[in-house]
Design an enzyme around this catalytic site. Structure first.
Site, PDB file in Angstrom:
ATOM      1  N   ASN A   1       0.160   2.179   0.235  1.00 32.09           N
ATOM      2  CA  ASN A   1       0.652   3.330   0.692  1.00 32.09           C
ATOM      3  C   ASN A   1       1.097   4.513  -0.188  1.00 32.09           C
ATOM      4  OD1 ASN A   1       2.133   1.323   2.951  1.00 32.09           O
ATOM      5  ND2 ASN A   1       0.368   2.581   3.720  1.00 32.09           N
TER       6      ASN A   1
ATOM      7  N   ILE B   1       2.458   9.651  -1.557  1.00 33.37           N
ATOM      8  CA  ILE B   1       2.971   8.697  -0.469  1.00 33.37           C
ATOM      9  C   ILE B   1       2.228   9.140   0.957  1.00 33.37           C
ATOM     10  CG2 ILE B   1       4.957   7.707   0.481  1.00 33.37           C
ATOM     11  CD1 ILE B   1       6.600   9.216  -2.053  1.00 33.37           C
ATOM     12  N   CYS B   2       1.810   7.885   1.443  1.00 35.34           N
ATOM     13  CA  CYS B   2       1.242   7.998   2.678  1.00 35.34           C
ATOM     14  C   CYS B   2       2.277   7.657   3.786  1.00 35.34           C
ATOM     15  CB  CYS B   2      -0.067   7.315   3.020  1.00 35.34           C
ATOM     16  SG  CYS B   2      -0.742   7.437   4.696  1.00 35.34           S
ATOM     17  N   LEU B   3       2.870   8.721   4.468  1.00 37.14           N
ATOM     18  CA  LEU B   3       4.092   8.527   5.373  1.00 37.14           C
ATOM     19  C   LEU B   3       4.238   9.549   6.249  1.00 37.14           C
ATOM     20  CD1 LEU B   3       6.906   6.696   5.524  1.00 37.14           C
ATOM     21  CD2 LEU B   3       8.084   8.227   4.226  1.00 37.14           C
TER      22      LEU B   3
END
Length: 155
Positions: free
Chosen positions: A79, A86-88
């Protein structure tokens, strides 16, 4: 530079007085919207014993828009991409003005404990995580040792 909104001042003060365990966030002296962050790798994760440097920036629209956060330290994580993005969800479509800097930092720390290869930013890492999790975890530990501990190991 314009005066900082009261909310940012209060959040910054709270981070100093009530630090998040395993996380240090300090506002930059030249720009109080820019934070230098260190996150300790969570125990019993591939990132344990690592110390990761991040940058956090509060845009002018904050808190109506999410902070911009990226890893400066290299990390092997499905992620987090090579540029440290950041993949959040709370940094994108699930952001709410009710959230705070500390919520974001806690969520990033949680993401280190529980990588999510089903919502990847780094597809090859996610694929490795799905097809051979043990090997992916070993690679993550190796990268942590190499880039986030100051100890340089050979693979």
């Amino acid at each position: 530079m314009a005066a900082l909104p009261r909310r940012i001042i209060k959040e910054t003060q709270r981070l100093m007085v009530e630090p998040v365990p395993g996380i240090v966030a300090c506002a930059d002296e030249a720009n109080a919207r820019h934070f230098h962050v260190t996150v300790k790798g969570p125990k019993e994760s591939p990132y344990e014993n690592g110390v990761f440097n991040l940058e956090l920036f509060l845009p002018e629209e904050y808190p109506m828009s999410a902070p911009k956060v990226r890893f400066v330290t290299k990390i092997y994580h499905p992620n987090i991409d090579k540029l440290g993005r950041i993949c959040l969800d709370i940094l994108k479509d699930k952001w709410s003005p009710a959230l705070q800097i500390r919520t974001v930092l806690l969520s990033i720390q949680a993401l280190l404990s529980a990588p999510n290869p089903d919502d990847p930013l780094e597809n090859d890492v996610a694929e490795a995580w799905k097809t051979d999790e043990a090997s992916a975890i070993e690679t993550a530990k190796s990268w942590t040792c190499k880039y986030a501990t100051g100890k340089n190991i050979k693979n």
